[in-house]
Motif scaffolding. Structure first.
Motif, PDB file in Angstrom:
ATOM      1  N   MET A 179       5.121  -1.405 -16.107  1.00 25.52           N
ATOM      2  CA  MET A 179       4.045  -1.472 -15.128  1.00 25.52           C
ATOM      3  C   MET A 179       4.558  -1.179 -13.725  1.00 25.52           C
ATOM      4  O   MET A 179       3.853  -0.562 -12.907  1.00 25.52           O
ATOM      5  CB  MET A 179       3.389  -2.859 -15.161  1.00 25.52           C
ATOM      6  N   GLY A 180       5.791  -1.581 -13.437  1.00 25.75           N
ATOM      7  CA  GLY A 180       6.367  -1.283 -12.130  1.00 25.75           C
ATOM      8  C   GLY A 180       6.453   0.205 -11.879  1.00 25.75           C
ATOM      9  O   GLY A 180       6.176   0.682 -10.770  1.00 25.75           O
ATOM     10  N   ARG A 181       6.831   0.982 -12.885  1.00 24.27           N
ATOM     11  CA  ARG A 181       6.895   2.433 -12.731  1.00 24.27           C
ATOM     12  C   ARG A 181       5.510   3.010 -12.425  1.00 24.27           C
ATOM     13  O   ARG A 181       5.365   3.892 -11.569  1.00 24.27           O
ATOM     14  CB  ARG A 181       7.441   3.073 -14.001  1.00 24.27           C
ATOM     15  N   ALA A 182       4.512   2.518 -13.143  1.00 28.78           N
ATOM     16  CA  ALA A 182       3.154   3.011 -12.922  1.00 28.78           C
ATOM     17  C   ALA A 182       2.661   2.671 -11.520  1.00 28.78           C
ATOM     18  O   ALA A 182       2.037   3.495 -10.846  1.00 28.78           O
ATOM     19  CB  ALA A 182       2.213   2.426 -13.976  1.00 28.78           C
ATOM     20  N   LEU A 183       2.959   1.452 -11.065  1.00 28.58           N
ATOM     21  CA  LEU A 183       2.533   1.047  -9.722  1.00 28.58           C
ATOM     22  C   LEU A 183       3.268   1.836  -8.648  1.00 28.58           C
ATOM     23  O   LEU A 183       2.678   2.213  -7.626  1.00 28.58           O
ATOM     24  CB  LEU A 183       2.762  -0.449  -9.536  1.00 28.58           C
ATOM     25  N   ASP A 184       4.550   2.088  -8.858  1.00 27.41           N
ATOM     26  CA  ASP A 184       5.309   2.889  -7.895  1.00 27.41           C
ATOM     27  C   ASP A 184       4.752   4.310  -7.824  1.00 27.41           C
ATOM     28  O   ASP A 184       4.665   4.906  -6.744  1.00 27.41           O
ATOM     29  CB  ASP A 184       6.785   2.930  -8.282  1.00 27.41           C
ATOM     30  N   PHE A 185       4.381   4.861  -8.976  1.00 28.74           N
ATOM     31  CA  PHE A 185       3.792   6.196  -9.007  1.00 28.74           C
ATOM     32  C   PHE A 185       2.474   6.214  -8.246  1.00 28.74           C
ATOM     33  O   PHE A 185       2.209   7.110  -7.450  1.00 28.74           O
ATOM     34  CB  PHE A 185       3.568   6.631 -10.457  1.00 28.74           C
ATOM     35  N   ALA A 186       1.634   5.200  -8.468  1.00 33.80           N
ATOM     36  CA  ALA A 186       0.356   5.128  -7.767  1.00 33.80           C
ATOM     37  C   ALA A 186       0.557   4.970  -6.266  1.00 33.80           C
ATOM     38  O   ALA A 186      -0.153   5.580  -5.464  1.00 33.80           O
ATOM     39  CB  ALA A 186      -0.472   3.969  -8.317  1.00 33.80           C
ATOM     40  N   ALA A 187       1.560   4.177  -5.870  1.00 34.39           N
ATOM     41  CA  ALA A 187       1.802   3.915  -4.449  1.00 34.39           C
ATOM     42  C   ALA A 187       2.328   5.140  -3.733  1.00 34.39           C
ATOM     43  O   ALA A 187       2.063   5.336  -2.533  1.00 34.39           O
ATOM     44  CB  ALA A 187       2.778   2.753  -4.294  1.00 34.39           C
ATOM     45  N   ARG A 188       3.084   5.993  -4.427  1.00 36.68           N
ATOM     46  CA  ARG A 188       3.625   7.192  -3.779  1.00 36.68           C
ATOM     47  C   ARG A 188       2.530   8.160  -3.368  1.00 36.68           C
ATOM     48  O   ARG A 188       2.757   9.017  -2.531  1.00 36.68           O
ATOM     49  CB  ARG A 188       4.607   7.896  -4.716  1.00 36.68           C
ATOM     50  N   ARG A 189       1.364   7.996  -3.950  1.00 31.37           N
ATOM     51  CA  ARG A 189       0.255   8.885  -3.631  1.00 31.37           C
ATOM     52  C   ARG A 189      -0.590   8.348  -2.483  1.00 31.37           C
ATOM     53  O   ARG A 189      -1.646   8.885  -2.175  1.00 31.37           O
ATOM     54  CB  ARG A 189      -0.606   9.100  -4.868  1.00 31.37           C
ATOM     55  N   SER A 190      -0.114   7.271  -1.840  1.00 26.93           N
ATOM     56  CA  SER A 190      -0.849   6.705  -0.721  1.00 26.93           C
ATOM     57  C   SER A 190       0.119   6.043   0.248  1.00 26.93           C
ATOM     58  O   SER A 190       1.074   5.397  -0.153  1.00 26.93           O
ATOM     59  CB  SER A 190      -1.860   5.663  -1.216  1.00 26.93           C
TER      60      SER A 190
END
Length: 274
Positions: free
Chosen positions: A102-113
């Motif tokens: 889940m941390g990887r997914a959240l980091d990916f989402a955060a990089r887009r904002s």
């Protein structure tokens, strides 16, 4: 997003930024510049937009007033089968979503904002969270967007919630098989509050919960149906009396059906009067 996903047709000014993501994380769908955005981390990205693609929210989606970006959690999984969960520490039934996945997914989402936590809240749909309400919908509609984590199995590793400062939110006092239905309900309540989505700001001001009360009864044609008539005051044309009647009805219904709301409303009214 999976490689098989097709980009939704969108309208409006586009902002495209370069990124160095693994091939299976790449998407050719550009972001709509300035549009309110919902990023939903889920094991079932195909569930979105779902009902949100219809009616007012669907038309607003096509007009580019908002956009939805489902993020497939399975892509970040481990091993041949892209595993995302494991047995709970300390034993017990079921499986728990892993912190590293889940941390990887959240980091990916955060990089887009680049927005702050206040401008872009991260929510975890959980039955133990704070109950979602109209006030929260309004708060989310004022943000630049939201990231939603859809729970599955026995839940999410607590370390993820603590590390990212995730806000836990519940749709109500019941348990669903996953967070996808709750996410769609919350997004519907939020998106309809965005500018130009409803097209009539007055309609949101008179709805249930807008001022802490349930909504008054509504009537339309015909004037008489199966022996039931529209209350005469609504046909009087006297706007002052109509507004008074509607307020009285809203107060009576709230007092009877939602004592919790009525208590809060009465206390707030008393405080306002000094």
């Amino acid at each position: 997003m999976s490689q098989d996903d097709k980009p939704a047709k969108s309208h409006g000014r586009l902002a495209i930024g370069a990124s160095a993501q693994p091939r299976d994380l790449m998407t050719d769908r550009p972001d709509l510049a300035g549009a309110w955005t919902a990023r939903v981390i889920t094991l079932f990205p195909e569930a979105f937009p779902g009902v949100l693609g219809h009616s007012l929210t669907g038309r607003a989606l096509e007009r580019g007033l908002w956009q939805i970006d489902p993020i497939d959690l399975r892509i970040f999984g481990e091993g041949r089968h892209r595993n995302v969960d494991d047995t709970p520490a300390g034993g017990g039934a079921g499986m728990v979503l892993r912190a590293d996945i889940m941390g990887r997914a959240l980091d990916f989402a955060a990089r887009r904002s680049t927005a702050s936590a206040q401008d872009w809240p991260v929510l975890y749909l959980s039955p133990r969270g704070r109950r979602f309400d109209q006030a929260m919908a309004k708060r989310l509609s004022k943000a630049r967007g939201v990231t939603m984590v859809c729970g599955r199995f026995e839940g999410l590793d607590q370390r993820v919630i603590d590390h990212y400062g995730i806000e836990e939110v519940s749709l109500g006092d019941f348990v669903l098989t996953g967070g996808e239905i709750a996410a769609q309900a919350m997004l519907d309540a939020t998106v309809r509050l965005l500018p130009d989505v409803l097209g009539n700001e007055a309609s949101t001001e008179e709805e249930s919960f807008s001022d802490g009360l349930l909504e008054h009864p509504q009537y339309t044609k015909p004037a008489e149906w199966k022996g039931h008539e529209i209350p005469p005051v609504l046909l009087s044309g006297h706007h002052g009396e109509i507004a008074k009647w509607r307020r009285q009805q809203a107060e009576a219904i709230t007092r009877e059906r939602r004592p919790d709301l009525w208590e809060a409303y009465a206390a707030r009214t008393k405080a306002d009067k000094g």
